[in-house]
Design a protein around this motif. Structure first.
Motif, mmCIF file in Angstrom:
data_model
loop_
_atom_site.group_PDB
_atom_site.id
_atom_site.type_symbol
_atom_site.label_atom_id
_atom_site.label_comp_id
_atom_site.label_asym_id
_atom_site.label_seq_id
_atom_site.Cartn_x
_atom_site.Cartn_y
_atom_site.Cartn_z
ATOM 1 N N THR A 276 183.363 102.698 112.513
ATOM 2 C CA THR A 276 183.624 104.077 111.990
ATOM 3 C C THR A 276 183.093 103.969 110.658
ATOM 4 O OG1 THR A 276 185.628 103.360 111.708
ATOM 5 C CG2 THR A 276 185.469 104.335 113.712
ATOM 6 N N GLU A 277 183.156 102.959 109.817
ATOM 7 C CA GLU A 277 182.947 103.178 108.204
ATOM 8 C C GLU A 277 182.080 101.988 108.000
ATOM 9 O OE1 GLU A 277 186.667 104.255 106.581
ATOM 10 O OE2 GLU A 277 187.412 102.151 107.015
ATOM 11 N N THR A 278 181.683 101.826 106.663
ATOM 12 C CA THR A 278 181.224 100.645 106.051
ATOM 13 C C THR A 278 182.066 100.152 105.270
ATOM 14 O OG1 THR A 278 180.352 101.986 104.220
ATOM 15 C CG2 THR A 278 178.783 101.405 106.013
ATOM 16 N N LEU A 279 182.143 98.736 104.741
ATOM 17 C CA LEU A 279 182.863 98.076 103.934
ATOM 18 C C LEU A 279 183.302 98.717 102.621
ATOM 19 C CD1 LEU A 279 185.037 95.490 104.091
ATOM 20 C CD2 LEU A 279 183.181 94.421 103.054
ATOM 21 N N ARG A 280 182.021 99.015 102.101
ATOM 22 C CA ARG A 280 182.104 99.616 100.853
ATOM 23 C C ARG A 280 180.975 100.853 100.776
ATOM 24 N NH1 ARG A 280 182.192 94.409 99.538
ATOM 25 N NH2 ARG A 280 179.877 94.359 99.262
ATOM 26 N N LEU B 133 178.833 94.206 105.107
ATOM 27 C CA LEU B 133 178.492 95.604 105.421
ATOM 28 C C LEU B 133 179.876 96.069 106.062
ATOM 29 C CD1 LEU B 133 175.426 94.524 107.647
ATOM 30 C CD2 LEU B 133 175.358 95.686 105.539
ATOM 31 N N PHE B 134 180.439 95.539 107.100
ATOM 32 C CA PHE B 134 181.597 96.140 107.815
ATOM 33 C C PHE B 134 182.665 95.363 108.141
ATOM 34 C CE2 PHE B 134 177.298 97.889 109.701
ATOM 35 C CZ PHE B 134 177.648 99.136 109.436
ATOM 36 N N SER B 135 183.913 95.695 108.125
ATOM 37 C CA SER B 135 185.205 94.960 108.582
ATOM 38 C C SER B 135 185.391 95.217 109.860
ATOM 39 C CB SER B 135 186.270 95.394 107.662
ATOM 40 O OG SER B 135 187.412 95.050 108.156
ATOM 41 N N SER B 136 186.214 94.150 110.362
ATOM 42 C CA SER B 136 186.214 94.185 111.974
ATOM 43 C C SER B 136 187.411 95.112 112.068
ATOM 44 C CB SER B 136 186.740 92.743 112.457
ATOM 45 O OG SER B 136 187.977 92.404 111.602
ATOM 46 N N ARG B 137 188.024 95.659 111.158
ATOM 47 C CA ARG B 137 189.225 96.572 111.137
ATOM 48 C C ARG B 137 188.385 98.202 111.679
ATOM 49 N NH1 ARG B 137 192.075 94.710 106.011
ATOM 50 N NH2 ARG B 137 189.858 95.219 105.289
ATOM 51 N N ALA B 138 187.052 98.193 111.267
ATOM 52 C CA ALA B 138 186.490 99.491 111.724
ATOM 53 C C ALA B 138 185.725 99.398 112.842
ATOM 54 C CB ALA B 138 185.435 100.041 110.246
ATOM 55 N N PRO C 43 168.221 115.356 112.677
ATOM 56 C CA PRO C 43 169.603 115.979 112.750
ATOM 57 C C PRO C 43 170.508 115.107 113.470
ATOM 58 C CG PRO C 43 168.031 117.816 113.234
ATOM 59 C CD PRO C 43 167.254 116.264 113.096
ATOM 60 N N GLY C 44 171.655 114.958 112.843
ATOM 61 C CA GLY C 44 172.759 114.107 113.523
ATOM 62 C C GLY C 44 172.582 112.793 113.387
ATOM 63 N N ALA C 45 171.456 112.037 113.014
ATOM 64 C CA ALA C 45 171.194 110.734 112.953
ATOM 65 C C ALA C 45 170.555 110.137 111.569
ATOM 66 C CB ALA C 45 170.311 110.149 114.010
ATOM 67 N N LEU C 46 171.437 109.312 110.897
ATOM 68 C CA LEU C 46 170.720 108.702 109.757
ATOM 69 C C LEU C 46 170.211 107.270 109.833
ATOM 70 C CD1 LEU C 46 173.622 109.769 107.532
ATOM 71 C CD2 LEU C 46 171.549 110.939 107.929
ATOM 72 N N LYS C 47 169.276 107.017 109.384
ATOM 73 C CA LYS C 47 168.538 105.577 109.535
ATOM 74 C C LYS C 47 169.460 104.518 108.509
ATOM 75 C CE LYS C 47 165.726 102.418 110.880
ATOM 76 N NZ LYS C 47 165.687 102.047 112.117
ATOM 77 N N VAL C 48 169.953 103.492 109.042
ATOM 78 C CA VAL C 48 170.965 102.845 108.108
ATOM 79 C C VAL C 48 170.206 101.284 107.556
ATOM 80 C CG1 VAL C 48 173.059 101.523 107.887
ATOM 81 C CG2 VAL C 48 172.849 103.829 109.048
ATOM 82 N N THR C 49 170.253 100.904 106.526
ATOM 83 C CA THR C 49 169.442 99.663 106.122
ATOM 84 C C THR C 49 170.623 98.869 105.091
ATOM 85 O OG1 THR C 49 168.548 100.961 104.123
ATOM 86 C CG2 THR C 49 167.161 100.616 106.120
ATOM 87 N N CYS C 50 170.531 97.632 105.071
ATOM 88 C CA CYS C 50 171.386 97.029 104.156
ATOM 89 C C CYS C 50 171.378 97.577 102.803
ATOM 90 C CB CYS C 50 170.966 95.423 104.104
ATOM 91 S SG CYS C 50 171.932 94.564 103.093
ATOM 92 N N GLY C 51 172.314 97.648 101.973
ATOM 93 C CA GLY C 51 172.339 98.352 100.704
ATOM 94 C C GLY C 51 171.623 97.351 99.849
ATOM 95 N N LYS C 52 171.701 96.089 100.099
ATOM 96 C CA LYS C 52 171.116 95.146 99.195
ATOM 97 C C LYS C 52 169.737 94.906 99.260
ATOM 98 C CE LYS C 52 171.926 90.368 97.195
ATOM 99 N NZ LYS C 52 172.753 88.999 97.231
ATOM 100 N N CYS C 53 169.033 94.341 100.570
ATOM 101 C CA CYS C 53 167.931 94.013 101.003
ATOM 102 C C CYS C 53 167.134 94.897 101.484
ATOM 103 C CB CYS C 53 167.961 92.508 101.557
ATOM 104 S SG CYS C 53 168.459 92.544 103.392
ATOM 105 N N GLY C 54 167.755 95.935 102.287
ATOM 106 C CA GLY C 54 166.856 96.981 102.821
ATOM 107 C C GLY C 54 166.557 96.472 104.345
ATOM 108 N N ASN C 55 167.435 95.497 104.979
ATOM 109 C CA ASN C 55 167.077 95.153 106.356
ATOM 110 C C ASN C 55 167.657 96.309 107.294
ATOM 111 O OD1 ASN C 55 166.703 93.394 108.434
ATOM 112 N ND2 ASN C 55 168.888 92.611 108.479
ATOM 113 N N GLY C 56 166.861 96.498 108.214
ATOM 114 C CA GLY C 56 167.265 97.647 109.209
ATOM 115 C C GLY C 56 168.357 97.337 109.964
#
Length: 92
Positions: A47-51, A30-35, A62-75
């Motif tokens: 600040t950003e996702t890995l890919r 999901l994320f790198s420690s650099r972000a 407005p101003g907020a997006l719900k984020v889930t795992c790009g593979k399995c949909g986990n919240g």
């Protein structure tokens, strides 16, 4: 490092060692420690996702997006637009 396993509190909020944060459910990267950066919220902040395909997003309000795992949909939480450490950056 598993991200967003809500059992027992968030153990990675103050964790800043180098590495990749993965989905607690399926292990998808999901994320790198650099972000990752220090933030006042009780959760780790990035600040950003890995890919581009690391997460899926949908507008929740407005101003907020719900984020889930790009593979399995986990919240995973939210992306807060323009709430990152620099002007114009988002906070995950």
């Amino acid at each position: 490092m598993s991200f967003c396993s809500f059992v027992g509190g968030e153990v990675f909020k103050d964790h800043f060692q180098p590495g990749i944060y993965v989905c607690a459910k399926c292990g998808h990267e999901l994320f790198s420690s650099r972000a990752k950066y220090e933030h006042s919220s009780p959760w780790p902040a990035f600040t950003e996702t890995l890919r581009e395909d690391s997460v899926a997003k949908r507008e929740e309000r407005p101003g907020a997006l719900k984020v889930t795992c790009g593979k399995c949909g986990n919240g995973l939480g939210h992306e807060f637009l323009n709430d990152g450490p620099k002007q114009g950056q988002s906070r995950f």
